[in-house]
Design a protein around this motif. Structure first.
Motif, PDB file in Angstrom:
ATOM      1  N   ARG A 127      38.771 -34.525   8.892  1.00 45.07           N
ATOM      2  CA  ARG A 127      38.668 -34.211  10.308  1.00 45.07           C
ATOM      3  C   ARG A 127      37.715 -35.196  10.981  1.00 45.07           C
ATOM      4  O   ARG A 127      36.880 -35.818  10.319  1.00 45.07           O
ATOM      5  CB  ARG A 127      38.169 -32.790  10.543  1.00 45.07           C
ATOM      6  N   LYS A 132      36.387 -35.751  22.392  1.00 50.65           N
ATOM      7  CA  LYS A 132      35.526 -34.584  22.205  1.00 50.65           C
ATOM      8  C   LYS A 132      35.401 -33.770  23.484  1.00 50.65           C
ATOM      9  O   LYS A 132      34.978 -34.303  24.512  1.00 50.65           O
ATOM     10  CB  LYS A 132      34.113 -35.027  21.785  1.00 50.65           C
ATOM     11  N   GLU A 165      41.588 -33.888  17.335  1.00 49.40           N
ATOM     12  CA  GLU A 165      41.862 -33.076  18.525  1.00 49.40           C
ATOM     13  C   GLU A 165      42.485 -33.870  19.674  1.00 49.40           C
ATOM     14  O   GLU A 165      42.101 -35.004  19.942  1.00 49.40           O
ATOM     15  CB  GLU A 165      40.543 -32.435  18.991  1.00 49.40           C
ATOM     16  N   GLN A 183      44.969 -31.206  16.539  1.00 49.90           N
ATOM     17  CA  GLN A 183      44.084 -30.043  16.720  1.00 49.90           C
ATOM     18  C   GLN A 183      44.032 -29.698  18.208  1.00 49.90           C
ATOM     19  O   GLN A 183      43.849 -30.574  19.054  1.00 49.90           O
ATOM     20  CB  GLN A 183      42.693 -30.403  16.190  1.00 49.90           C
ATOM     21  N   GLY A 185      41.678 -27.400  20.537  1.00 52.79           N
ATOM     22  CA  GLY A 185      40.374 -26.773  20.385  1.00 52.79           C
ATOM     23  C   GLY A 185      40.256 -25.445  21.118  1.00 52.79           C
ATOM     24  O   GLY A 185      41.115 -25.055  21.924  1.00 52.79           O
ATOM     25  N   ALA A 186      39.144 -24.769  20.815  1.00 50.90           N
ATOM     26  CA  ALA A 186      38.877 -23.446  21.376  1.00 50.90           C
ATOM     27  C   ALA A 186      38.961 -23.453  22.906  1.00 50.90           C
ATOM     28  O   ALA A 186      39.514 -22.544  23.514  1.00 50.90           O
ATOM     29  CB  ALA A 186      37.498 -22.988  20.922  1.00 50.90           C
ATOM     30  N   ARG A 187      38.415 -24.500  23.497  1.00 50.86           N
ATOM     31  CA  ARG A 187      38.376 -24.534  24.969  1.00 50.86           C
ATOM     32  C   ARG A 187      39.755 -24.699  25.576  1.00 50.86           C
ATOM     33  O   ARG A 187      39.974 -24.417  26.745  1.00 50.86           O
ATOM     34  CB  ARG A 187      37.459 -25.658  25.439  1.00 50.86           C
ATOM     35  N   LYS A 208      42.909 -23.579  17.415  1.00 50.80           N
ATOM     36  CA  LYS A 208      41.676 -22.829  17.233  1.00 50.80           C
ATOM     37  C   LYS A 208      41.599 -21.666  18.227  1.00 50.80           C
ATOM     38  O   LYS A 208      42.089 -21.764  19.351  1.00 50.80           O
ATOM     39  CB  LYS A 208      40.477 -23.769  17.369  1.00 50.80           C
ATOM     40  N   ARG A 238      37.188 -19.678  14.568  1.00 47.34           N
ATOM     41  CA  ARG A 238      36.014 -20.552  14.649  1.00 47.34           C
ATOM     42  C   ARG A 238      34.817 -19.863  15.311  1.00 47.34           C
ATOM     43  O   ARG A 238      33.890 -20.503  15.762  1.00 47.34           O
ATOM     44  CB  ARG A 238      36.366 -21.859  15.361  1.00 47.34           C
ATOM     45  N   HIS A 273      31.485 -24.435  13.336  1.00 52.48           N
ATOM     46  CA  HIS A 273      31.345 -23.938  14.709  1.00 52.48           C
ATOM     47  C   HIS A 273      31.108 -22.431  14.708  1.00 52.48           C
ATOM     48  O   HIS A 273      30.505 -21.887  15.623  1.00 52.48           O
ATOM     49  CB  HIS A 273      32.574 -24.304  15.541  1.00 52.48           C
TER      50      HIS A 273
HETATM   51  C1  PEP Z   1      35.793 -29.269  16.752  1.00 52.12           C
HETATM   52  O1  PEP Z   1      36.414 -28.813  15.773  1.00 52.12           O
HETATM   53  O2  PEP Z   1      35.264 -30.373  16.754  1.00 52.12           O
HETATM   54  C2  PEP Z   1      35.637 -28.424  17.952  1.00 52.12           C
HETATM   55  C3  PEP Z   1      35.290 -28.959  19.112  1.00 52.12           C
HETATM   56  O3  PEP Z   1      35.871 -27.138  17.698  1.00 52.12           O
HETATM   57  P1  PEP Z   1      36.099 -25.909  18.698  1.00 52.12           P
HETATM   58  O4  PEP Z   1      37.253 -26.274  19.556  1.00 52.12           O
HETATM   59  O5  PEP Z   1      36.370 -24.780  17.776  1.00 52.12           O
HETATM   60  O6  PEP Z   1      34.822 -25.744  19.469  1.00 52.12           O
END
Ligand code: PEP
Ligand code: MN
Length: 348
Positions: A127, A132, A165, A183, A185-187, A208, A238, A273
């Motif tokens: 990963r 980001k 991501e 990926q 992400g959570a957001r 996520k 997560r 996380h």
């Molecule tokens: C990540 O895996 O780098 C990340 C940003 O995770 P999350 O979306 O779960 O905050």
């Protein structure tokens, strides 16, 4: 509604039912199982008239779906889904999937140093974020396409599958080109336009859970991806936001058996996380495996104090070795395996 085909239904019969569903103006999703094929129907506003399908050759029965999601549901597919990434790497099989690497790709040197440790530990997936999603616009935002190029080099050099991501449509196109798994992400768990785009991709998706998402919302987000025709979805718990302040998030391990009873999709746990604290990552990894997760996604850094993001939750390479050894023992109790059980490769 689901159309359950008979155990011995032929490919032509399955195609015939799909054709009829499309003629009715809906979309057909044939999902093979070990015993029989089920065909999910999407695109209908109200109930589908079963009588037009029930009498078709090869059809066993038409069953209404009791849940708001259809394609992710166990009702559609009794067997667990195994996402095959090629070269013997699977997610959801007997072997647990371990995805390890830095929060963000910072440089070629950094990525290579960590990838060497990840491979030596036996993990098969790497990963590292190139894009980001950061809380502050002033924090390191990732190297972008340059980061993806480094990840592609990691794959070539170390034979690791790449998970990274995508944060929007533009980055998704790039991630698709360079990575093995996209990926989300959570957001972005409820970024429906991004979910739809990922649903049209040929790449598997790691989705996520959002920081405040209920189980239904999580599964409905996955449903968006499957509804577009991409059935290779891997879920990931997560941590969610609670009043607890001894951790960054509260890792909701109880969601694992809950997901497994409702859905056929594999589910991983992110203890990095999920806790935000390095010393809690190994214990929570053990717990995740004990509760039945299909694997882990873990942040690792060889110099966490210098990391450009999430250094305080990144474990060191020797902690990753320990993590693998410990989860191997727990996995064995559950009849599962952890990759890299043989003699340690020499990277000196
Ligand atoms: C990540 O895996 O780098 C990340 C940003 O995770 P999350 O979306 O779960 O905050
Ligand atoms: Mn991170």
């Amino acid at each position: 509604m689901l159309v359950m085909m008979k155990a011995h239904a032929t490919a032509e019969e399955i195609q015939g039912v799909c054709r009829k569903i499309e003629e009715l103006g809906y979309r057909a999703h044939p999902i093979p199982g070990s015993m029989r094929t089920a065909i999910g129907i999407t695109g209908n506003r109200g109930p589908v008239e079963a009588s037009s399908l029930e009498s078709l050759p090869g059809v066993a029965e038409c069953v209404p779906v009791s849940k708001p999601y259809k394609l992710v549901s166990r009702e559609l597919r009794e067997d667990a889904t195994v996402v095959d990434l090629g070269d013997g790497v699977v997610v959801g099989g007997r072997e647990l999937a371990v995805i390890a690497g830095p929060c963000a790709v910072e440089s070629r040197e950094q990525a290579f140093a960590i990838a060497g440790a990840v491979r030596a530990a036996g993990a098969k997936l790497f990963r590292g974020g190139a894009f980001k999603p950061r809380t502050s616009p002033y924090s390191f935002q990732g190297l972008g396409e340059e980061g993806l190029r480094i990840l592609a080099e990691v794959r070539d050099e170390f034979g690791l599958k790449i998970v990274t991501e995508a944060v929007d449509g533009e980055s998704l196109e790039l991630v698709e080109r360079y990575a093995d798994v996209i990926q989300i992400g959570a957001r972005n768990m409820q970024n429906f336009s991004l979910l739809k785009l990922a649903g049209r991709s040929a790449r598997p998706v790691l989705l996520k859970r959002g920081i405040a998402a209920t189980l239904d919302e999580f599964l409905m987000a996955a449903e968006y991806i499957l509804a577009e025709g991409n059935y290779r979805v891997i879920l990931c718990e997560r941590g969610v936001r609670t009043f607890a302040d001894h951790t960054r998030n509260t890792l909701d391990l109880s969601v694992i058996p809950a997901v497994q009873s409702l859905s056929h999709l594999p589910i991983l746990v992110d203890p990095s996380h999920g806790t935000g604290r390095r010393e809690k990552v190994v214990p929570l990894s053990r717990a995740a495996v004990a509760v039945g997760a299909d694997g882990l996604i873990v942040e690792v850094h060889h110099r966490p104090d210098e990391a450009l993001s999430d250094g305080s939750q990144s474990i060191l390479p020797d902690q990753l070795d320990r993590l693998m050894a410990e989860i191997r023992q727990i996995a064995a109790l559950l009849g599962r395996e952890v990759p890299g059980g043989g003699p340690r490769p020499d990277h000196s």
